[in-house]
Design a protein around this motif. Structure first.
Motif, PDB file in Angstrom:
ATOM      1  N   PRO A 227       0.806  -1.234   0.000  1.00 19.44           N
ATOM      2  CA  PRO A 227       0.000   0.000   0.000  1.00 19.44           C
ATOM      3  C   PRO A 227       0.834   1.277   0.000  1.00 19.44           C
ATOM      4  CG  PRO A 227      -0.162  -1.158   2.109  1.00 19.44           C
ATOM      5  CD  PRO A 227       0.501  -2.090   1.157  1.00 19.44           C
ATOM      6  N   ASN A 228       1.992   1.254   0.655  1.00 21.39           N
ATOM      7  CA  ASN A 228       2.852   2.442   0.667  1.00 21.39           C
ATOM      8  C   ASN A 228       3.396   2.743  -0.726  1.00 21.39           C
ATOM      9  OD1 ASN A 228       3.166   3.318   3.610  1.00 21.39           O
ATOM     10  ND2 ASN A 228       3.535   1.124   3.737  1.00 21.39           N
ATOM     11  N   GLN A 252     -11.529  -2.005   0.004  1.00 22.23           N
ATOM     12  CA  GLN A 252     -10.741  -1.994   1.241  1.00 22.23           C
ATOM     13  C   GLN A 252      -9.314  -1.524   0.979  1.00 22.23           C
ATOM     14  OE1 GLN A 252     -10.802  -5.709   3.318  1.00 22.23           O
ATOM     15  NE2 GLN A 252      -9.477  -5.030   4.971  1.00 22.23           N
ATOM     16  N   LYS A 253      -8.720  -2.035  -0.111  1.00 23.94           N
ATOM     17  CA  LYS A 253      -7.349  -1.637  -0.443  1.00 23.94           C
ATOM     18  C   LYS A 253      -7.304  -0.168  -0.845  1.00 23.94           C
ATOM     19  CE  LYS A 253      -2.999  -2.689  -1.040  1.00 23.94           C
ATOM     20  NZ  LYS A 253      -2.571  -3.855  -1.820  1.00 23.94           N
ATOM     21  N   GLN A 256      -7.373   1.970   2.224  1.00 22.15           N
ATOM     22  CA  GLN A 256      -6.071   1.931   2.909  1.00 22.15           C
ATOM     23  C   GLN A 256      -5.060   2.826   2.200  1.00 22.15           C
ATOM     24  OE1 GLN A 256      -4.266  -1.943   2.938  1.00 22.15           O
ATOM     25  NE2 GLN A 256      -2.753  -1.415   4.489  1.00 22.15           N
ATOM     26  N   VAL A 257      -5.023   2.708   0.875  1.00 20.76           N
ATOM     27  CA  VAL A 257      -4.082   3.513   0.088  1.00 20.76           C
ATOM     28  C   VAL A 257      -4.439   4.996   0.174  1.00 20.76           C
ATOM     29  CG1 VAL A 257      -3.261   3.985  -2.254  1.00 20.76           C
ATOM     30  CG2 VAL A 257      -3.498   1.629  -1.477  1.00 20.76           C
ATOM     31  N   GLN A 259      -5.818   6.575   2.639  1.00 21.56           N
ATOM     32  CA  GLN A 259      -5.382   7.090   3.942  1.00 21.56           C
ATOM     33  C   GLN A 259      -3.890   7.415   3.933  1.00 21.56           C
ATOM     34  OE1 GLN A 259      -6.530   4.155   6.823  1.00 21.56           O
ATOM     35  NE2 GLN A 259      -8.707   4.699   6.761  1.00 21.56           N
ATOM     36  N   ILE A 260      -3.116   6.523   3.334  1.00 26.82           N
ATOM     37  CA  ILE A 260      -1.665   6.757   3.258  1.00 26.82           C
ATOM     38  C   ILE A 260      -1.379   7.987   2.401  1.00 26.82           C
ATOM     39  CG2 ILE A 260       0.530   5.799   2.467  1.00 26.82           C
ATOM     40  CD1 ILE A 260      -0.620   3.014   3.063  1.00 26.82           C
TER      41      ILE A 260
END
Length: 272
Positions: A227-228, A252-253, A256-257, A259-260
């Motif tokens: 994800p980073n 979901q992925k 997550q991405v 948010q990063i």
């Protein structure tokens, strides 16, 4: 390494598409050339007829064919320009594939080097342990009474053993510390979180690839990517392409991405 395979899959698909488009353009170009050649033959025939016996009807036909020929030649020039453009795109795709394969090779070599280094350090540790056991066997402690000379020799030997053991222990600690550092580096390598200062040229090529990629294909690849790394790539893409890829990713992925990405953007704003 899965994301690299995904990028290569995209580039292979692009290569096939550009090659197919180029072949179609070449076929259309050849058809136009043949049609123009046919028109020129008819025009040459009309010229001979007009010279022998002037006819307005033939002259009108000649001018009509000339107009059509000019139109076809313009279309031919356009097709040839388009074909050259596709050829240039195909060359760039080949370069991208080669660049990604180079990155893949470097990562694979680095991974093997790290693993080999760890194996070598393990072997060194075994050697040190064997050395330690030899010391313990060569200089065993005895419980029976000894003469003053024997006690002196024993004390001297024990001091020597203790000194050797301290040296071995220190070396062992250093080896263990290095082994732990190598293990952490290997874990970092497996996560493939590229630092811009280390892989800047290759990372820029990766950005270019994802900027041209089909959003659905790119989203599928990023679903399996760290994800980073995915966030770093998306932050460097065109805004429209980045949004399209995010929308095609697993919910979901993508969350997550996102948010990063938001966190990284906030850090950029805080930076002086």
């Amino acid at each position: 390494m899965r994301w690299i395979k995904g990028v290569l899959r995209i580039k292979e698909w692009q290569k096939k598409e550009r090659a197919r488009e180029l072949e179609q353009l070449r076929a259309r170009t050849q058809a136009l050339k043949e049609e123009i050649a046919s028109l020129e033959e008819r025009m040459a025939e009309l010229e001979r007829i007009i010279k022998q016996a002037f006819s307005f009807e033939k002259l009108i036909e000649y001018k009509s064919l000339l107009s059509k020929k000019n139109e076809l030649e313009r279309a031919l020039e356009e097709l040839e320009r388009e074909a050259e453009k596709k050829k240039d795109e195909l060359k760039l795709i080949y370069k991208d594939i080669k660049a990604v394969e180079v990155v893949k090779g470097k990562l694979e070599m680095e991974r093997r080097r790290k693993e080999f280094s760890i194996e070598m350090q393990k072997a060194n540790l075994l050697h040190l342990i064997k050395k330690l056991l030899v010391f313990l066997l060569v200089f065993p402690l005895t419980s029976f009474d000894q003469s003053a000379l024997q006690k002196k020799i024993k004390a001297k030997n024990e001091a020597k053993v203790e000194s050797e053991l301290k040296a071995v222990s220190k070396e062992l600690e250093e080896k263990l510390k290095k082994l732990e550092e190598e293990r952490k580096k290997l874990e970092e390598l497996k996560r493939v979180e590229p630092k811009k200062e280390e892989v800047s040229p290759d990372f820029q090529k990766l950005i270019a690839i994802f900027n041209k990629a089909d959003p659905d294909e790119a989203g599928a690849i990023m679903n399996n990517m760290d994800p980073n790394l995915a966030a770093e790539i998306l932050l460097n893409l065109k805004a429209t392409q980045s949004a399209a890829i995010l929308s095609s990713m697993d919910a979901q992925k993508a969350a997550q991405v996102s948010q990063i990405m938001a966190r990284k953007k906030a850090q950029f704003k805080k930076a002086p």
